[in-house]
Design a protein around this motif. Structure first.
Motif, PDB file in Angstrom:
ATOM      1  N   GLU A  61       0.866  -1.162   0.000  1.00  0.00           N
ATOM      2  CA  GLU A  61       0.000   0.000   0.000  1.00  0.00           C
ATOM      3  C   GLU A  61       0.913   1.226   0.000  1.00  0.00           C
ATOM      4  O   GLU A  61       2.111   1.091   0.247  1.00  0.00           O
ATOM      5  N   PRO A  62       0.381   2.401  -0.259  1.00  0.00           N
ATOM      6  CA  PRO A  62       1.237   3.588  -0.246  1.00  0.00           C
ATOM      7  C   PRO A  62       1.862   3.795   1.137  1.00  0.00           C
ATOM      8  O   PRO A  62       1.172   3.711   2.158  1.00  0.00           O
ATOM      9  N   VAL A  63       3.160   4.029   1.147  1.00  0.00           N
ATOM     10  CA  VAL A  63       3.867   4.256   2.406  1.00  0.00           C
ATOM     11  C   VAL A  63       4.747   5.499   2.311  1.00  0.00           C
ATOM     12  O   VAL A  63       5.098   5.951   1.220  1.00  0.00           O
ATOM     13  N   CYS A  64       5.075   6.012   3.469  1.00  0.00           N
ATOM     14  CA  CYS A  64       6.047   7.088   3.601  1.00  0.00           C
ATOM     15  C   CYS A  64       7.273   6.485   4.276  1.00  0.00           C
ATOM     16  O   CYS A  64       7.153   5.829   5.322  1.00  0.00           O
ATOM     17  N   VAL A  65       8.430   6.664   3.676  1.00  0.00           N
ATOM     18  CA  VAL A  65       9.679   6.159   4.244  1.00  0.00           C
ATOM     19  C   VAL A  65      10.511   7.354   4.687  1.00  0.00           C
ATOM     20  O   VAL A  65      10.661   8.325   3.947  1.00  0.00           O
ATOM     21  N   LEU A 118       8.594  -4.260   2.523  1.00  0.00           N
ATOM     22  CA  LEU A 118       7.806  -3.717   1.417  1.00  0.00           C
ATOM     23  C   LEU A 118       7.635  -4.796   0.349  1.00  0.00           C
ATOM     24  O   LEU A 118       8.548  -5.581   0.122  1.00  0.00           O
ATOM     25  N   VAL A 119       6.486  -4.812  -0.318  1.00  0.00           N
ATOM     26  CA  VAL A 119       6.296  -5.714  -1.449  1.00  0.00           C
ATOM     27  C   VAL A 119       7.260  -5.320  -2.566  1.00  0.00           C
ATOM     28  O   VAL A 119       7.885  -6.168  -3.189  1.00  0.00           O
ATOM     29  N   ASP A 120       7.378  -4.009  -2.775  1.00  0.00           N
ATOM     30  CA  ASP A 120       8.286  -3.477  -3.785  1.00  0.00           C
ATOM     31  C   ASP A 120       8.572  -2.037  -3.405  1.00  0.00           C
ATOM     32  O   ASP A 120       7.742  -1.396  -2.747  1.00  0.00           O
ATOM     33  N   ASP A 121       9.705  -1.506  -3.823  1.00  0.00           N
ATOM     34  CA  ASP A 121       9.995  -0.117  -3.477  1.00  0.00           C
ATOM     35  C   ASP A 121       9.098   0.861  -4.238  1.00  0.00           C
ATOM     36  O   ASP A 121       9.063   2.042  -3.921  1.00  0.00           O
ATOM     37  N   SER A 122       8.322   0.372  -5.177  1.00  0.00           N
ATOM     38  CA  SER A 122       7.379   1.234  -5.891  1.00  0.00           C
ATOM     39  C   SER A 122       6.218   1.678  -5.000  1.00  0.00           C
ATOM     40  O   SER A 122       5.518   2.641  -5.346  1.00  0.00           O
ATOM     41  N   VAL A 123       5.985   1.033  -3.857  1.00  0.00           N
ATOM     42  CA  VAL A 123       4.908   1.437  -2.959  1.00  0.00           C
ATOM     43  C   VAL A 123       5.273   2.688  -2.159  1.00  0.00           C
ATOM     44  O   VAL A 123       4.413   3.268  -1.490  1.00  0.00           O
ATOM     45  N   ALA A 125       5.372   6.178  -1.656  1.00  0.00           N
ATOM     46  CA  ALA A 125       4.704   7.325  -2.258  1.00  0.00           C
ATOM     47  C   ALA A 125       5.240   8.641  -1.702  1.00  0.00           C
ATOM     48  O   ALA A 125       5.064   9.692  -2.301  1.00  0.00           O
ATOM     49  N   SER A 126       5.882   8.564  -0.549  1.00  0.00           N
ATOM     50  CA  SER A 126       6.444   9.749   0.079  1.00  0.00           C
ATOM     51  C   SER A 126       7.768   9.358   0.713  1.00  0.00           C
ATOM     52  O   SER A 126       7.892   8.270   1.290  1.00  0.00           O
ATOM     53  N   LEU A 127       8.742  10.264   0.606  1.00  0.00           N
ATOM     54  CA  LEU A 127      10.075   9.945   1.090  1.00  0.00           C
ATOM     55  C   LEU A 127      10.680  11.156   1.779  1.00  0.00           C
ATOM     56  O   LEU A 127      10.616  12.277   1.270  1.00  0.00           O
ATOM     57  N   SER A 128      11.252  10.915   2.943  1.00  0.00           N
ATOM     58  CA  SER A 128      11.977  11.951   3.661  1.00  0.00           C
ATOM     59  C   SER A 128      13.323  11.337   4.020  1.00  0.00           C
ATOM     60  O   SER A 128      13.376  10.218   4.550  1.00  0.00           O
ATOM     61  N   SER A 129      14.404  12.044   3.726  1.00  0.00           N
ATOM     62  CA  SER A 129      15.713  11.468   4.001  1.00  0.00           C
ATOM     63  C   SER A 129      16.723  12.561   4.291  1.00  0.00           C
ATOM     64  O   SER A 129      16.513  13.726   3.947  1.00  0.00           O
ATOM     65  N   GLY A 130      17.804  12.166   4.912  1.00  0.00           N
ATOM     66  CA  GLY A 130      18.857  13.120   5.193  1.00  0.00           C
ATOM     67  C   GLY A 130      20.154  12.412   5.533  1.00  0.00           C
ATOM     68  O   GLY A 130      20.158  11.222   5.854  1.00  0.00           O
ATOM     69  N   ARG A 149      12.207   4.572   9.290  1.00  0.00           N
ATOM     70  CA  ARG A 149      10.809   4.477   9.713  1.00  0.00           C
ATOM     71  C   ARG A 149       9.938   4.381   8.468  1.00  0.00           C
ATOM     72  O   ARG A 149      10.208   5.048   7.468  1.00  0.00           O
ATOM     73  N   VAL A 150       8.875   3.577   8.585  1.00  0.00           N
ATOM     74  CA  VAL A 150       7.924   3.425   7.477  1.00  0.00           C
ATOM     75  C   VAL A 150       6.519   3.615   8.039  1.00  0.00           C
ATOM     76  O   VAL A 150       6.144   2.955   9.014  1.00  0.00           O
ATOM     77  N   TRP A 151       5.750   4.517   7.427  1.00  0.00           N
ATOM     78  CA  TRP A 151       4.373   4.761   7.824  1.00  0.00           C
ATOM     79  C   TRP A 151       3.428   4.348   6.703  1.00  0.00           C
ATOM     80  O   TRP A 151       3.728   4.557   5.524  1.00  0.00           O
ATOM     81  N   ARG A 152       2.285   3.797   7.100  1.00  0.00           N
ATOM     82  CA  ARG A 152       1.205   3.560   6.137  1.00  0.00           C
ATOM     83  C   ARG A 152       0.555   4.901   5.837  1.00  0.00           C
ATOM     84  O   ARG A 152       0.321   5.685   6.740  1.00  0.00           O
TER      85      ARG A 152
END
Length: 162
Positions: A61-65, A118-123, A125-130, A149-152
């Motif tokens: 499903e769409p996730v935020c990483v 994750l089923v695939d990294d295509s799920v 939908a939002s990414l925050s990184s540093g 961290r991964v959020w639904r």
């Protein structure tokens, strides 16, 4: 903010994935020798966390990483002689040299997929990184590694153990 569906801390030197080099025979291989150990470190940390959740299913499903990478400061950031161990005034606050943040994300997301987070990294939908140096700011670790961290996004209140 809701609790993440998945949360781990990975220890090890983050390795970028993406740049390829040809050897004398013409075969392609990863330019960074750090990719494989980093992906294994992420995968093993994720598998260890998932071992406690018998109900876990890879997120499809769409996730935020959110990933904060902690990198070691180069020796050139420190003084010499009697100033050895002291940070130079000219030392930058944030890492701005290699490895590239997008290539670090690539290797990390692939490892999360390999571990069954994750089923695939295509799920994603939002990414925050540093990128941070050791012990310099939020989520910076004492040694190189990453906080992941991964959020639904569809149902953020649905919690899963990590």
């Amino acid at each position: 903010m809701t609790q993440p569906a998945f949360h781990i801390t990975v220890h090890g030197t983050p390795g970028p994935q993406g740049s390829k080099t040809r050897n004398a025979a013409g075969a392609l291989y990863e330019s960074s020798a750090k990719v494989k150990p980093w992906r294994e470190a992420v995968k093993h940390a994720a598998l260890d966390a998932l071992a406690y959740d018998q109900e876990w299913k890879p997120l499809n499903e769409p996730v935020c990483v959110d990933v904060t990478f902690t990198l070691q400061r180069p020796k050139s950031h420190y003084g010499t002689g009697r100033n050895a161990g002291r940070l130079k005034a000219s030392a930058p606050d944030f890492p701005t040299s290699k490895p590239d943040l997008d290539k670090l994300i690539r290797s990390t997301q692939d490892a999360l997929k390999d571990a069954g987070v994750l089923v695939d990294d295509s799920v994603v939908a939002s990414l925050s990184s540093g990128k941070r140096f050791v012990l310099t700011g939020a989520d910076a670790l004492r040694n190189p590694g990453a906080v992941i961290r991964v959020w639904r996004l569809n149902n953020p209140t649905k919690e899963a153990s990590s």
